[in-house]
Enzyme design. Structure first.
Site, PDB file in Angstrom:
ATOM      1  N   CYS A 113      -7.734  -1.410   1.320  1.00 44.90           N
ATOM      2  CA  CYS A 113      -6.317  -1.764   2.223  1.00 44.90           C
ATOM      3  C   CYS A 113      -7.124  -2.064   3.378  1.00 44.90           C
ATOM      4  O   CYS A 113      -7.522  -1.098   4.389  1.00 44.90           O
ATOM      5  CB  CYS A 113      -5.068  -0.375   2.502  1.00 44.90           C
ATOM      6  SG  CYS A 113      -4.002  -1.238   3.525  1.00 44.90           S
TER       7      CYS A 113
ATOM      8  N   CYS B 105      -8.261  -5.535 -10.217  1.00 40.06           N
ATOM      9  CA  CYS B 105      -8.347  -4.573 -10.816  1.00 40.06           C
ATOM     10  C   CYS B 105      -7.399  -3.863  -9.834  1.00 40.06           C
ATOM     11  O   CYS B 105      -8.859  -2.482  -9.092  1.00 40.06           O
ATOM     12  CB  CYS B 105      -8.956  -4.396 -11.142  1.00 40.06           C
ATOM     13  SG  CYS B 105      -9.114  -2.736 -12.736  1.00 40.06           S
TER      14      CYS B 105
ATOM     15  N   CYS C   7      -5.093   0.707   6.395  1.00 37.61           N
ATOM     16  CA  CYS C   7      -5.847   2.165   6.461  1.00 37.61           C
ATOM     17  C   CYS C   7      -6.996   2.146   5.392  1.00 37.61           C
ATOM     18  O   CYS C   7      -6.702   3.718   5.886  1.00 37.61           O
ATOM     19  CB  CYS C   7      -4.689   2.712   5.876  1.00 37.61           C
ATOM     20  SG  CYS C   7      -3.745   2.779   4.040  1.00 37.61           S
TER      21      CYS C   7
ATOM     22  N   CYS D  90       0.046   2.997   3.523  1.00 39.97           N
ATOM     23  CA  CYS D  90       0.622   2.909   5.179  1.00 39.97           C
ATOM     24  C   CYS D  90       1.651   1.620   4.692  1.00 39.97           C
ATOM     25  O   CYS D  90       1.978   0.842   5.982  1.00 39.97           O
ATOM     26  CB  CYS D  90      -0.683   2.003   5.622  1.00 39.97           C
ATOM     27  SG  CYS D  90      -0.926   0.471   4.642  1.00 39.97           S
TER      28      CYS D  90
ATOM     29  N   CYS E 176       0.459  -0.849  -0.378  1.00 44.20           N
ATOM     30  CA  CYS E 176      -0.310  -0.133   0.317  1.00 44.20           C
ATOM     31  C   CYS E 176       0.977   0.745   0.283  1.00 44.20           C
ATOM     32  O   CYS E 176       1.654   1.380   1.214  1.00 44.20           O
ATOM     33  CB  CYS E 176      -0.626  -0.206   1.526  1.00 44.20           C
ATOM     34  SG  CYS E 176      -1.728   1.664   1.373  1.00 44.20           S
TER      35      CYS E 176
END
Length: 164
Positions: free
Chosen positions: A124, A148, A127, A79, A76
């Protein structure tokens, strides 16, 4: 005829109210990493902020991560949590990085109605950043799913093997 029309209008009003009530009282998930919008703007680029915090979408074929197939993990961008392993990445031809599965417990799903119909949004799990969407048109020989993902939501971390 008037009674039927009144009944239909009444049912429509009740159904609209109940949906609005469900949305109003929907519990928000508390994420491990939580920041104010100002804090996110300080650490993310404008493109990353648009995608991760405002649920935006980058232009297809615009991400350099689209063609990366080296051994490693996609994290990510907000984070740094590991989200996708490169061994599950495939070329979907859509213009966005695509994976048939995520790292276990790394991604949450929600429902997105922004286009007027329900889509499964991917977030995510650490976060709450918007990553993209999941569709059931992925490789049939594996999971059949296509995650995607916006490239600007990810950072690639290369893992060098003994053969490299």
């Amino acid at each position: 005829m008037n009674r039927l029309l009144c009944l239909l209008i009444g049912l429509l009003c009740i159904s609209c109210t109940s949906v609005a009530q469900k949305e109003k009282y929907k519990k928000e998930k508390v994420y491990t990493v939580s920041k104010t919008n100002a804090e996110w703007k300080e650490i993310l680029t404008s493109e990353q902020y648009y995608i991760l915090r405002q649920a935006g979408t980058e232009r297809p074929y615009s991400s350099p991560l689209n063609k990366i197939y080296k051994s490693g993990t996609f994290h990510c961008a907000a984070c740094d949590s590991p989200l996708y392993e490169s061994k599950y990445k495939f070329d979907s031809g859509t213009g966005w990085p695509s994976f048939d599965r995520a790292v276990e417990d790394a991604v949450d799903k929600d429902v997105d109605y922004k286009l007027g119909y329900a889509r499964s949004e991917l977030l995510c799990a650490t976060c709450g950043g918007h990553l993209g969407h999941v569709f059931n048109d992925g490789p049939r020989e594996t999971t059949g799913m296509r995650h995607c993902i916006n490239g600007d939501a990810l950072v690639f971390k290369h893992k060098e093997s003994k053969n490299e």
